[in-house]
Design an enzyme around this catalytic site. Structure first.
Site, PDB file in Angstrom:
ATOM      1  N   HIS A  56       0.825  -1.205   0.000  1.00 50.64           N
ATOM      2  CA  HIS A  56       0.000   0.000   0.000  1.00 50.64           C
ATOM      3  C   HIS A  56       0.857   1.252   0.000  1.00 50.64           C
ATOM      4  O   HIS A  56       2.023   1.252   0.372  1.00 50.64           O
ATOM      5  CB  HIS A  56      -0.974   0.010   1.187  1.00 50.64           C
ATOM      6  N   CYS A  57       0.221   2.341  -0.450  1.00 50.23           N
ATOM      7  CA  CYS A  57       0.815   3.674  -0.422  1.00 50.23           C
ATOM      8  C   CYS A  57      -0.260   4.613   0.132  1.00 50.23           C
ATOM      9  O   CYS A  57      -1.119   4.173   0.882  1.00 50.23           O
ATOM     10  CB  CYS A  57       1.293   4.088  -1.821  1.00 50.23           C
ATOM     11  N   LYS A  58      -0.230   5.866  -0.248  1.00 45.31           N
ATOM     12  CA  LYS A  58      -1.224   6.808   0.262  1.00 45.31           C
ATOM     13  C   LYS A  58      -2.599   6.602  -0.383  1.00 45.31           C
ATOM     14  O   LYS A  58      -3.575   6.429   0.311  1.00 45.31           O
ATOM     15  CB  LYS A  58      -0.749   8.249   0.055  1.00 45.31           C
ATOM     16  N   ILE A  73      -3.738   3.919   2.107  1.00 51.86           N
ATOM     17  CA  ILE A  73      -4.046   4.253   3.504  1.00 51.86           C
ATOM     18  C   ILE A  73      -5.253   5.194   3.581  1.00 51.86           C
ATOM     19  O   ILE A  73      -5.995   5.176   4.566  1.00 51.86           O
ATOM     20  CB  ILE A  73      -2.811   4.830   4.237  1.00 51.86           C
ATOM     21  N   GLY A 122      -3.039   4.550  -3.478  1.00 57.08           N
ATOM     22  CA  GLY A 122      -3.071   3.384  -4.350  1.00 57.08           C
ATOM     23  C   GLY A 122      -2.388   3.612  -5.690  1.00 57.08           C
ATOM     24  O   GLY A 122      -2.017   2.660  -6.374  1.00 57.08           O
TER      25      GLY A 122
END
Length: 180
Positions: free
Chosen positions: A63-65, A94, A67
Site C-alpha cells: 500500500h501507499c497513500k 491508507i 493506491g
C-alpha cells in the site's frame, strides 16, 4: 512474475489477522507521520537495492497513500517475488483504509511529509512574488517564474532541489522511521 490483485481495506484487514504482511511503500517521512499498525516499511525508492519479501512470508499486501504509487510500481514490486507468495494491492491505499474506519497510528511530533513542505514553500513563494510584483516592483514576478520553472523541472526530471534542501532542515533531520 507474480500478479498483484487489488483488494479492499476490509479484506486486507482480514488477511492481516490471518497472518498476511502489509508492506507500506511510501517514503520514510510519510511512514513516520502516519502508518497502519503492523505494516512493514519498505519504501519504493529502495526497491532496486532490496526486496520487501522476507523468509516466511506467504501473503504480502502493498500500500501507499492513495493506491496510485503502488499500482504504478506493481511490476517492480512483483519482480523477483517468489512464485509461492500471494501478492495484493490495497485498493485506495491508507486513505481508503482510514475511510473504511480502520485504525492508523499518527505521530504528530513527526514532521509533515517533505512533498507537503515543498507545496507550502513553493506556493508561498509564488504568492509572495506575485504580491511583491504587483505592489513593489515588477521584477519580483521573476520569483514566481523561478519557482514555477523549478516545479516544471522537478516534474520532468524527478529531481526536486527544494525537497533536498528541506530534507536538510533541522526539523527533518531526525530518523523518522520507527522500527521499520
Amino acid at each position: 512474475m507474480t500478479a498483484m490483485t487489488p483488494i479492499s481495506p476490509e479484506r486486507a484487514a482480514t488477511l492481516m489477522r490471518e497472518g498476511a504482511v502489509l508492506v507500506d511503500i511510501r517514503e520514510r517521512d510519510e511512514y513516520a507521520r502516519e502508518r497502519i499498525e503492523g505494516a512493514r516499511h519498505h519504501a519504493v525508492s529502495i526497491l532496486d537495492r532490496s526486496h520487501p519479501a522476507q523468509p516466511g512470508d506467504e501473503v504480502l499486501i502493498f500500500h501507499c497513500k492513495s493506491g496510485n504509487r503502488t499500482t504504478q510500481n506493481a511490476p517492480r514490486l512483483a519482480g523477483g517475488m517468489p512464485a509461492d507468495i500471494e501478492t495484493y494491492i490495497l485498493d485506495g491505499g491508507i486513505d481508503a483504509w482510514k475511510k473504511a474506519g480502520l485504525p492508523v497510528e499518527i505521530d504528530r511530533s513527526a514532521p509533515i511529509p517533505t512533498m507537503r513542505q515543498v507545496q507550502i514553500v513553493a506556493g508561498s513563494l509564488v504568492v509572495l512574488g506575485a504580491l511583491l510584483g504587483a505592489t513593489v516592483a515588477p521584477g519580483f514576478y521573476l520569483l514566481s517564474a523561478f519557482v514555477g520553472a523549478g516545479l516544471i523541472f522537478a516534474g520532468v526530471t524527478g529531481f526536486c532541489g527544494m525537497a533536498r534542501v528541506l530534507d536538510l532542515m533541522p526539523w527533518n533531520r531526525r530518523n523518522p522511521s520507527p522500527a521499520a
